[in-house]
Design an enzyme around this catalytic site. Structure first.
Site, PDB file in Angstrom:
ATOM      1  N   GLU A  32      -3.575   6.253   1.474  1.00  0.00           N
ATOM      2  CA  GLU A  32      -3.259   4.856   1.775  1.00  0.00           C
ATOM      3  C   GLU A  32      -4.374   4.338   2.665  1.00  0.00           C
ATOM      4  OE1 GLU A  32       0.058   2.157   4.137  1.00  0.00           O
ATOM      5  OE2 GLU A  32       0.542   4.226   3.607  1.00  0.00           O
TER       6      GLU A  32
ATOM      7  N   LYS B 218       0.825  -1.224   0.000  1.00  0.00           N
ATOM      8  CA  LYS B 218       0.000   0.000   0.000  1.00  0.00           C
ATOM      9  C   LYS B 218       0.855   1.269   0.000  1.00  0.00           C
ATOM     10  CE  LYS B 218      -2.110  -1.053   3.853  1.00  0.00           C
ATOM     11  NZ  LYS B 218      -1.747  -2.458   4.086  1.00  0.00           N
ATOM     12  N   THR B 219       1.790   1.328   0.929  1.00  0.00           N
ATOM     13  CA  THR B 219       2.580   2.556   1.084  1.00  0.00           C
ATOM     14  C   THR B 219       3.364   2.874  -0.182  1.00  0.00           C
ATOM     15  OG1 THR B 219       2.781   2.229   3.472  1.00  0.00           O
ATOM     16  CG2 THR B 219       4.392   3.672   2.429  1.00  0.00           C
TER      17      THR B 219
END
Length: 447
Positions: A147, A103-104
């Site tokens: 995010e 995700k990041t």
């Protein structure tokens, strides 16, 4: 929390807050105009106006917290972080990047690529983006990128215009008892995407395959684009080349060559993260060529295979990986980076529940390293589980490869003594193990 504070300050809000310790993030917020208290105290919220003020809480803060209790007594609204972030996103073409892993990095890649396209998106990310030096920004454009953390299920509050889901695996076993519970929360998340919105999915992932049948039945209005190496993907990634410090691959959309993703960060997994960012950027109307150029200048996110030093031929890297799948990808990247040298890992398990659930998997993946030093579990907010310690992992590993050492100073001394030119020292975990990498680098450099 610091990210939404930065955006609120940029929009002219009066921001106060509290934390347990001083940090660079707090210093930065003070410079921007926030008033920060050290320690949690109900007096910090006494006098707030119930008609105009809001207390925003992290999911890590319990209901019994003194400030939460005082706010409720004063009649001041208390909002979860996700609810407040969702309010900040209103009126924007919002994109939520979700998934168990990646995700990041994917959110950061999309942000940097859109910035290169001069679209100046707003963003809130769970780590500092190296290109911009911040984790959040109030942009002048009409795009807002977040995010979307599934750990407590609160990401269903965002209601985005578009979404990326990188993969779906069992994690956060303190909140989800099995993979069915994880699948259910991602299904709920998909239902919140705006009508006629975008959804970008990694079709190589088994969890995504499970989700696809649900999406087709329940969200036929969504524009779905899949990516992966599979011949069934809309966007196919092939001709993959991995170098020590970079990676590249060709991308084709339904038989049409879009170009080459050429990254200045290593790792096979990052090519797939970049493909997801490319697709979403195209859906948002950005130029394909400019997006590819933007991805090429991406230099990484903090604690994602972050090189902390290269001294006397020894490389020191810090990484956030705390799930077996993440550790596998990080160690594969480390192995490719170091070539003939050795990989010496320092791993700090994160949470008792995760260690209990994945001890066998942690042991299998950590055996990829030439040596692993196991610190004791970082509990986060959990109470100990009887019988669950880092020895639960160590006992399942090749004994010639693992050393259980709960003392951080002892580990620092041991890895510095063991490492030789050509080796890579890797600190792994979501806890305070990250503090070791700069200390190791500094002490290697000391005669």
């Amino acid at each position: 929390m610091s990210g939404i504070a930065k955006i609120s300050l940029a929009r002219g809000a009066d921001v106060t807050g509290s934390d347990l310790h001083e940090s660079g993030l707090i210093d930065n917020l003070k410079v921007l105009g926030a008033r920060i208290f050290l320690g949690h105290d109900g007096a910090n919220v006494v006098g707030m106006n119930p008609a105009s003020d809001i207390v925003v809480r992290s999911s890590a803060v319990p209901e019994s917290n003194s400030e939460i209790t005082a706010a409720r007594k004063e009649g001041v609204p208390v909002w979860e972080r996700a609810k407040f972030l969702a309010a900040l996103m209103e009126g924007y073409r919002s994109v939520a990047v979700a998934g168990t892993h990646g995700k990041t990095t994917t959110t950061s890649m999309l942000t940097v690529a859109l910035q290169h396209c001069r679209l100046d998106p707003s963003f809130a990310i769970g780590a500092t983006v190296r290109n911009s030096g911040t984790n959040a920004h109030h942009g002048t454009g009409d795009i807002f990128i977040v995010e979307a953390d599934e750990s407590d299920g609160s990401f269903t509050a965002y209601k985005p215009f578009g979404a990326i889901i990188t993969n779906i695996e069992l994690d956060h076993v303190d909140n989800f008892k099995d993979i069915d519970a994880i699948d259910a929360i991602f299904q709920k998340f998909v239902l919140t995407i705006a009508s006629d919105g975008f959804l970008v999915l990694d079709i190589d992932d088994p969890g995504i395959v499970r989700l696809m049948s649900y999406v087709k039945e329940n969200r036929p209005d969504l524009k779905i684009t899949t990516y992966g190496e599979s011949s069934t993907a809309d966007v196919i990634i092939d001709r993959i080349f991995l170098d020590q410090k970079s990676s590249r691959a060709r991308v084709t959309l339904r038989g049409r060559v879009l170009g080459e993703i050429s990254l200045s960060v290593p790792g096979r997994h990052n090519l797939f993260n970049a493909a997801a960012a490319l697709i979403m950027g195209m859906n948002l109307g950005a130029s394909t060529q400019e997006l590819l150029e933007g991805l090429g200048i991406f230099t990484g996110a903090r604690r994602r295979f972050e090189i902390k030093g290269a001294i006397d031929g020894i490389t020191v890297v810090d990484d956030y990986g705390h799930h077996p799948t993440e550790i596998r990808a990080t160690l594969q990247t480390a192995r490719n980076y170091v070539g003939a040298g050795r990989v010496i890992a320092i791993f700090q398990p994160h949470r008792f529940s995760r260690t209990q659930a994945f001890a066998d998997d942690f042991a299998r993946e950590l055996n990829q390293a030439d040596r692993t030093y196991l610190l004791e579990i970082y509990p986060a907010s959990e109470k100990p589980i009887p019988g669950v310690t880092s020895l639960s992992i160590a006992s399942k590993m090749s004994q010639e490869k693992v050393i259980y050492e709960p003392s951080m100073p002892a580990v620092i001394a041991a890895v510095i003594e063991e490492a030789k030119p050509g080796d890579l020292i890797l600190t792994l975990g979501a806890g305070d193990v990250s503090s070791l990498a700069p200390l190791i680098a500094a002490n290697i450099a000391t005669p």
